[in-house]
Design a protein around this motif. Structure first.
Motif, PDB file in Angstrom:
ATOM      1  N   LEU A   1     -11.347   2.748  -9.493  1.00  0.00           N
ATOM      2  CA  LEU A   1     -11.293   3.555  -9.616  1.00  0.00           C
ATOM      3  C   LEU A   1     -10.535   3.873 -11.222  1.00  0.00           C
ATOM      4  N   ARG A   2      -9.831   2.396 -11.197  1.00  0.00           N
ATOM      5  CA  ARG A   2      -8.463   2.218 -12.245  1.00  0.00           C
ATOM      6  C   ARG A   2      -9.164   1.321 -13.228  1.00  0.00           C
ATOM      7  N   ARG A   3     -10.556   0.668 -13.082  1.00  0.00           N
ATOM      8  CA  ARG A   3     -10.812   0.060 -14.157  1.00  0.00           C
ATOM      9  C   ARG A   3     -11.894   1.495 -15.042  1.00  0.00           C
TER      10      ARG A   3
ATOM     11  N   PRO B   1       1.213  -2.505 -10.886  1.00  0.00           N
ATOM     12  CA  PRO B   1       0.049  -2.140 -11.243  1.00  0.00           C
ATOM     13  C   PRO B   1      -0.701  -0.258 -10.589  1.00  0.00           C
ATOM     14  N   ARG B   2       0.578   0.140  -9.786  1.00  0.00           N
ATOM     15  CA  ARG B   2       0.354   1.571  -9.423  1.00  0.00           C
ATOM     16  C   ARG B   2       1.127   2.355 -10.711  1.00  0.00           C
ATOM     17  N   ILE B   3       1.284   1.842 -12.017  1.00  0.00           N
ATOM     18  CA  ILE B   3       2.169   2.794 -12.630  1.00  0.00           C
ATOM     19  C   ILE B   3       1.372   3.510 -13.667  1.00  0.00           C
ATOM     20  N   CYS B   4       1.979   4.539 -14.051  1.00  0.00           N
ATOM     21  CA  CYS B   4       1.211   5.726 -13.677  1.00  0.00           C
ATOM     22  C   CYS B   4       0.361   6.108 -15.325  1.00  0.00           C
ATOM     23  N   ILE B   5      -1.208   5.847 -14.607  1.00  0.00           N
ATOM     24  CA  ILE B   5      -2.007   6.295 -15.730  1.00  0.00           C
ATOM     25  C   ILE B   5      -2.038   7.062 -16.671  1.00  0.00           C
TER      26      ILE B   5
ATOM     27  N   SER C   1       8.225  10.400  -7.142  1.00  0.00           N
ATOM     28  CA  SER C   1       8.953   8.582  -7.521  1.00  0.00           C
ATOM     29  C   SER C   1       7.693   8.259  -5.766  1.00  0.00           C
ATOM     30  N   THR C   2       7.580   6.995  -6.127  1.00  0.00           N
ATOM     31  CA  THR C   2       6.387   6.201  -4.421  1.00  0.00           C
ATOM     32  C   THR C   2       7.172   6.123  -3.714  1.00  0.00           C
ATOM     33  N   VAL C   3       6.241   6.546  -2.350  1.00  0.00           N
ATOM     34  CA  VAL C   3       6.513   5.872  -0.751  1.00  0.00           C
ATOM     35  C   VAL C   3       4.961   4.947  -0.394  1.00  0.00           C
TER      36      VAL C   3
ATOM     37  N   PRO D   1       0.887  -1.474   0.079  1.00  0.00           N
ATOM     38  CA  PRO D   1       0.031   0.244   0.180  1.00  0.00           C
ATOM     39  C   PRO D   1       0.854   1.626   0.361  1.00  0.00           C
ATOM     40  N   LYS D   2       0.335   2.585  -0.341  1.00  0.00           N
ATOM     41  CA  LYS D   2       0.824   3.885   0.023  1.00  0.00           C
ATOM     42  C   LYS D   2       1.036   3.786   1.303  1.00  0.00           C
ATOM     43  N   ASN D   3       2.096   4.246   0.992  1.00  0.00           N
ATOM     44  CA  ASN D   3       2.000   5.338   3.048  1.00  0.00           C
ATOM     45  C   ASN D   3       1.184   5.986   3.078  1.00  0.00           C
TER      46      ASN D   3
ATOM     47  N   LEU E   1      12.472   3.779 -13.964  1.00  0.00           N
ATOM     48  CA  LEU E   1      10.857   4.130 -13.859  1.00  0.00           C
ATOM     49  C   LEU E   1      10.667   5.253 -13.270  1.00  0.00           C
ATOM     50  N   PRO E   2      11.048   6.240 -13.913  1.00  0.00           N
ATOM     51  CA  PRO E   2       9.885   7.711 -13.747  1.00  0.00           C
ATOM     52  C   PRO E   2       8.646   7.683 -13.797  1.00  0.00           C
ATOM     53  N   PHE E   3       8.255   6.733 -13.963  1.00  0.00           N
ATOM     54  CA  PHE E   3       6.478   6.686 -14.185  1.00  0.00           C
ATOM     55  C   PHE E   3       5.578   5.141 -13.574  1.00  0.00           C
ATOM     56  N   SER E   4       7.604   5.139 -12.391  1.00  0.00           N
ATOM     57  CA  SER E   4       6.694   3.654 -11.248  1.00  0.00           C
ATOM     58  C   SER E   4       6.080   2.818 -11.889  1.00  0.00           C
TER      59      SER E   4
ATOM     60  N   ALA F   1      -1.651  15.221 -11.006  1.00  0.00           N
ATOM     61  CA  ALA F   1      -0.652  14.519 -11.112  1.00  0.00           C
ATOM     62  C   ALA F   1      -0.300  15.176 -12.611  1.00  0.00           C
ATOM     63  N   GLY F   2      -1.346  15.537 -13.259  1.00  0.00           N
ATOM     64  CA  GLY F   2      -0.953  15.676 -14.538  1.00  0.00           C
ATOM     65  C   GLY F   2      -0.971  16.936 -15.426  1.00  0.00           C
ATOM     66  N   HIS F   3      -0.356  18.030 -14.007  1.00  0.00           N
ATOM     67  CA  HIS F   3       0.657  19.581 -14.693  1.00  0.00           C
ATOM     68  C   HIS F   3       1.464  19.327 -14.499  1.00  0.00           C
TER      69      HIS F   3
ATOM     70  N   GLY G   1     -11.273   0.219  -3.366  1.00  0.00           N
ATOM     71  CA  GLY G   1     -12.082   0.841  -4.019  1.00  0.00           C
ATOM     72  C   GLY G   1     -10.648   2.021  -4.667  1.00  0.00           C
ATOM     73  N   TRP G   2      -9.674   1.490  -4.921  1.00  0.00           N
ATOM     74  CA  TRP G   2      -8.689   1.786  -6.163  1.00  0.00           C
ATOM     75  C   TRP G   2      -8.773   1.561  -7.063  1.00  0.00           C
ATOM     76  N   ALA G   3      -8.437  -0.086  -7.332  1.00  0.00           N
ATOM     77  CA  ALA G   3      -9.184  -1.082  -7.926  1.00  0.00           C
ATOM     78  C   ALA G   3      -9.857  -0.354  -9.233  1.00  0.00           C
TER      79      ALA G   3
ATOM     80  N   ASN H   1      -8.707   8.281  -3.581  1.00  0.00           N
ATOM     81  CA  ASN H   1      -8.419   9.320  -4.874  1.00  0.00           C
ATOM     82  C   ASN H   1      -7.183   7.553  -5.423  1.00  0.00           C
ATOM     83  N   LEU H   2      -7.173   8.409  -6.918  1.00  0.00           N
ATOM     84  CA  LEU H   2      -6.839   7.401  -7.596  1.00  0.00           C
ATOM     85  C   LEU H   2      -4.986   6.976  -7.485  1.00  0.00           C
ATOM     86  N   LEU H   3      -4.382   8.595  -6.530  1.00  0.00           N
ATOM     87  CA  LEU H   3      -3.061   8.575  -6.566  1.00  0.00           C
ATOM     88  C   LEU H   3      -2.914   7.405  -5.377  1.00  0.00           C
ATOM     89  N   SER H   4      -3.752   7.669  -4.150  1.00  0.00           N
ATOM     90  CA  SER H   4      -2.974   7.454  -2.702  1.00  0.00           C
ATOM     91  C   SER H   4      -4.251   6.705  -1.916  1.00  0.00           C
TER      92      SER H   4
HETATM   93  C1  HEM Z   1       5.992  13.426 -16.855  1.00  0.00           C
HETATM   94  C2  HEM Z   1       4.328  13.090 -16.939  1.00  0.00           C
HETATM   95  C3  HEM Z   1       4.627  12.055 -15.029  1.00  0.00           C
HETATM   96  C4  HEM Z   1       5.212  11.700 -14.653  1.00  0.00           C
HETATM   97  C5  HEM Z   1       6.981  11.633 -14.901  1.00  0.00           C
HETATM   98  C6  HEM Z   1       4.801  10.565 -13.348  1.00  0.00           C
HETATM   99  C7  HEM Z   1       4.708   9.436 -12.480  1.00  0.00           C
HETATM  100  C8  HEM Z   1       4.178   9.455 -11.845  1.00  0.00           C
HETATM  101  C9  HEM Z   1       4.945   8.149 -11.027  1.00  0.00           C
HETATM  102  C10 HEM Z   1       6.212   8.072 -10.791  1.00  0.00           C
HETATM  103  C11 HEM Z   1       3.606   7.975 -10.495  1.00  0.00           C
HETATM  104  C12 HEM Z   1       3.470   6.581  -8.745  1.00  0.00           C
HETATM  105  C13 HEM Z   1       2.961   7.717  -7.492  1.00  0.00           C
HETATM  106  C14 HEM Z   1       3.200   6.673  -6.787  1.00  0.00           C
HETATM  107  O1  HEM Z   1       3.486   5.647  -6.496  1.00  0.00           O
HETATM  108  O2  HEM Z   1       3.013   7.246  -5.275  1.00  0.00           O
HETATM  109  C15 HEM Z   1       2.695   8.310 -11.342  1.00  0.00           C
HETATM  110  C16 HEM Z   1       1.154   7.750 -10.613  1.00  0.00           C
HETATM  111  C17 HEM Z   1       0.390   8.815 -11.372  1.00  0.00           C
HETATM  112  N1  HEM Z   1      -0.544   9.533 -12.672  1.00  0.00           N
HETATM  113 FE1  HEM Z   1       0.978   9.714 -12.844  1.00  0.00          FE
HETATM  114  N2  HEM Z   1       3.073  11.376 -14.126  1.00  0.00           N
HETATM  115  C18 HEM Z   1       3.235  12.094 -15.275  1.00  0.00           C
HETATM  116  C19 HEM Z   1       1.686  12.300 -15.442  1.00  0.00           C
HETATM  117  C20 HEM Z   1       0.699  12.495 -14.700  1.00  0.00           C
HETATM  118  C21 HEM Z   1      -0.306  12.685 -15.851  1.00  0.00           C
HETATM  119  C22 HEM Z   1      -0.655  13.436 -17.443  1.00  0.00           C
HETATM  120  C23 HEM Z   1      -1.543  11.900 -15.653  1.00  0.00           C
HETATM  121  C24 HEM Z   1      -3.301  12.594 -15.709  1.00  0.00           C
HETATM  122  C25 HEM Z   1      -3.868  12.465 -15.952  1.00  0.00           C
HETATM  123  C26 HEM Z   1      -1.114  11.660 -14.331  1.00  0.00           C
HETATM  124  C27 HEM Z   1      -1.809  10.795 -13.145  1.00  0.00           C
HETATM  125  C28 HEM Z   1      -1.156  10.064 -12.571  1.00  0.00           C
HETATM  126  C29 HEM Z   1      -2.829   9.483 -11.760  1.00  0.00           C
HETATM  127  C30 HEM Z   1      -4.060   9.801 -11.261  1.00  0.00           C
HETATM  128  C31 HEM Z   1      -1.419   8.205 -11.154  1.00  0.00           C
HETATM  129  C32 HEM Z   1      -1.894   7.180 -10.252  1.00  0.00           C
HETATM  130  C33 HEM Z   1      -2.316   5.680 -10.404  1.00  0.00           C
HETATM  131  C34 HEM Z   1      -2.633   5.018 -10.200  1.00  0.00           C
HETATM  132  O3  HEM Z   1      -2.393   4.776  -8.309  1.00  0.00           O
HETATM  133  O4  HEM Z   1      -3.410   3.929  -9.909  1.00  0.00           O
HETATM  134  N3  HEM Z   1       0.658  11.239 -14.330  1.00  0.00           N
HETATM  135  N4  HEM Z   1       2.587   9.195 -12.134  1.00  0.00           N
END
Ligand code: HEM
Length: 522
Positions: A116-118, A438-442, A364-366, A86-88, A432-435, A291-293, A112-114, A104-107
């Protein structure tokens, strides 16, 4: 077994004080780095300074958190891919303040998270993302106009501020199908978002008390109210016009469809939105907006910065764009609009973005340790407890580790090209910039498409020159933004003055002050 503060020296880590844990180590470190440097750097700096292994403890109790720092890709894989722990709890607390609920989807976690992700996955499919390209181009054209104004004036400005408004406008189109126009006018939602980010405590683990500032709580609440009211109106309007609409669907339309399908109902004929869906939807819209800006705006600023510092790489990306879009930079956007697949040909551009994200990952993830979770120390094989620890696989620590990336502090986009049969570093488990898991950045694909388009529309038209000279920073003093104008003391990390600071995500120091000029012919 729980980590025992008094006997911390028996665990891997820098020298541990029986009373103060690693606080003296942090204070020493802070003398050697800029005071505001992002805490994401700590793991790598401490590992290097004390010649530590790839898993170690960093204990800031009682003034901060107790961390288990991980810069080993196999251990990381176990925690975020295989087990996906789980997230911290601090992330949940922080996101609860930011968007009004920790679920929420991030934390969020668990079912509940699964769910939202679907519900949200369809909004981020390749087909759906392609429909967003014209709006990304439209918003990027506004941004180009702003750059041209600055080029004419030859003034110093904070590139990150301008890029933030661009990426808020893009994400507003993607998530809500609404033009916020924050780049050209004051938009209520964008203002509440940037204000909320400015009020976030600086996420330094050595300053946990910042969240007890009463003004902080009031501002979080106030900004949430403003965001909720704005988003609620947009969602209701979308809902009431849904049956007459032939236009592109946005992420929230698709989420509503998926939600109703899960409920086994459809909304035909309904005049108001399901209140539970609406409440959840508002919270998720805020999560996407946050998360997206700034992850994207910060990465773009670093890409322009690194290209300027490396003229040979700049020449290469420009040559790629000449080859793919033809010699006139003005044609790139029309070509992309009519042939969206052309973005897949931008191999060097993608390599530039990947290398930028390697050097300056914005997030980064915690995760949360627990009593039954032990980690095998990759150096000694010892079983290490995780209970009560913020388990922190630190992206920057892996990305800058010479074991995983030779010449780790150099900007070499070529690492991410598969040439002469050698595989690209994209599949390096330490990248792993996007992790991962399953919790990879959506939003990963959305971000890459958006950043490729913006680079295609800018790198051949403008030259960007970052400046951190105190005279230039003085000109930006009291410009109404939240940057500290900090020029005293040490101002470099890894020999680079554009180090990251925490402000929401990790962002370029001082908002990357630059001068922009129209590209000089070579
Ligand atoms: C350069 C751009 C981006 C980077 C480097 C990035 C990186 C990350 C990382 C490292 C995580 C995992 C965070 C964690 O485990 O606590 C994450 C999750 C997430 N990101 Fe991104 N992100 C980017 C862009 C975006 C964009 C454009 C969106 C939105 C639309 C977005 C929405 C999310 C969401 C909602 C999660 C949580 C996903 C989940 O746990 O199911 N991110 N992102």
């Amino acid at each position: 077994m729980k980590f025992d503060h008094a006997s911390g020296d028996s665990y891997p880590g820098p020298p541990h004080h029986p009373l103060w844990g690693h606080i003296p180590i942090l204070l020493e470190l802070l003398k050697e780095v800029p005071t505001r440097v992002a805490s994401l750097y700590y793991a790598d700096l401490i590992r290097e300074k004390y010649n530590l292994g790839d898993v170690f403890y960093f204990d800031l109790w009682p003034v901060g958190m107790q961390f288990m720092m991980i810069v080993d890709p196999d251990v990381t894989n176990q925690l975020i891919v295989k087990d996906s722990i789980p997230k911290n709890s601090i992330l949940k607390l922080f996101m609860g303040f930011l968007v009004g609920s920790p679920n929420n989807l991030l934390s969020g976690d668990g079912h509940g998270w699964a769910k939202l992700r679907r519900v949200f996955n369809p909004g981020f499919s390749s087909g759906q993302l392609n429909t967003l390209i014209p709006s990304m181009i439209e918003e990027s054209k506004v941004f180009c106009g702003i750059l041209e104004d600055h080029a004419r004036k030859q003034d110093v400005f904070r590139l990150e501020e301008a890029a933030t408004l661009l990426t808020i406008d893009v994400i507003g189109r993607a998530i809500l199908d609404t033009r916020l126009e924050s780049q050209v006018t004051k938009n209520e939602l964008a203002t509440a978002i940037t204000n909320q980010v400015a009020w976030i405590p600086q996420a330094r683990p050595n300053r946990p008390w910042e969240i007890f500032n009463p003004l902080f709580l009031i501002m979080m609440w106030r900004n949430n109210r403003k965001m909720d009211s704005y988003i609620s109106k947009v969602l209701e309007e979308r809902f009431s016009t849904r049956e007459s609409r032939t236009r592109v669907k946005n992420v929230m339309d698709l989420a509503l469809e998926a939600y109703l399908a899960e409920q086994g109902t459809n909304s035909k004929g309904a005049v108001t939105m399901d209140p539970q869906f609406k409440k959840d939807a508002i919270c998720q819209v805020k999560t996407f907006m946050f998360a997206g800006h700034d992850t994207v705006s910060g990465t773009l600023c670093y890409a322009w910065y690194l290209l300027d510092k490396n003229p040979d790489k700049l020449a290469k990306i420009r040559a790629e764009h000449d080859e793919i879009f033809g010699p006139d930079p003005e044609n790139a956007s029309e070509i992309i609009k009519t042939r969206t697949n052309i973005l897949n040909k931008l191999e060097y551009t993608l390599a530039v973005l990947k290398e930028t994200l390697r050097l300056f990952p914005p997030a980064s993830t915690v995760r949360e340790g627990h009593k039954d979770l032990f980690i095998a120390d990759p150096q000694t094989g010892a079983s290490l407890p995780t209970e009560n620890f913020a388990v922190s696989p630190t992206t920057i620590g892996m990305h800058r580790h010479p074991k995983h990336f030779p010449n780790p502090h150099a900007f070499i986009p070529e690492r991410f090209l598969s040439t002469n049969g050698s595989p690209s570093e994209s599949s390096n488990p330490a990248y792993l910039p996007f992790s991962k898991g399953p919790r990879i950045c959506i939003g990963q694909e959305l971000a890459l498409i958006e950043m490729k388009i913006i680079l295609a529309m800018t790198v051949r038209k403008y030259d960007f020159h970052a400046t951190f000279a105190s005279g230039d920073l003085d000109q930006l003093k009291e410009d109404g933004t939240y940057w500290p104008n900090d020029t005293s003391g040490i101002q470099e990390v890894y020999g680079d003055e554009a180090y990251q600071v925490m402000l929401g995500s990790a962002k370029p120091r001082e908002g990357m002050p630059v001068r922009v000029s129209l590209r000089k012919s070579e």
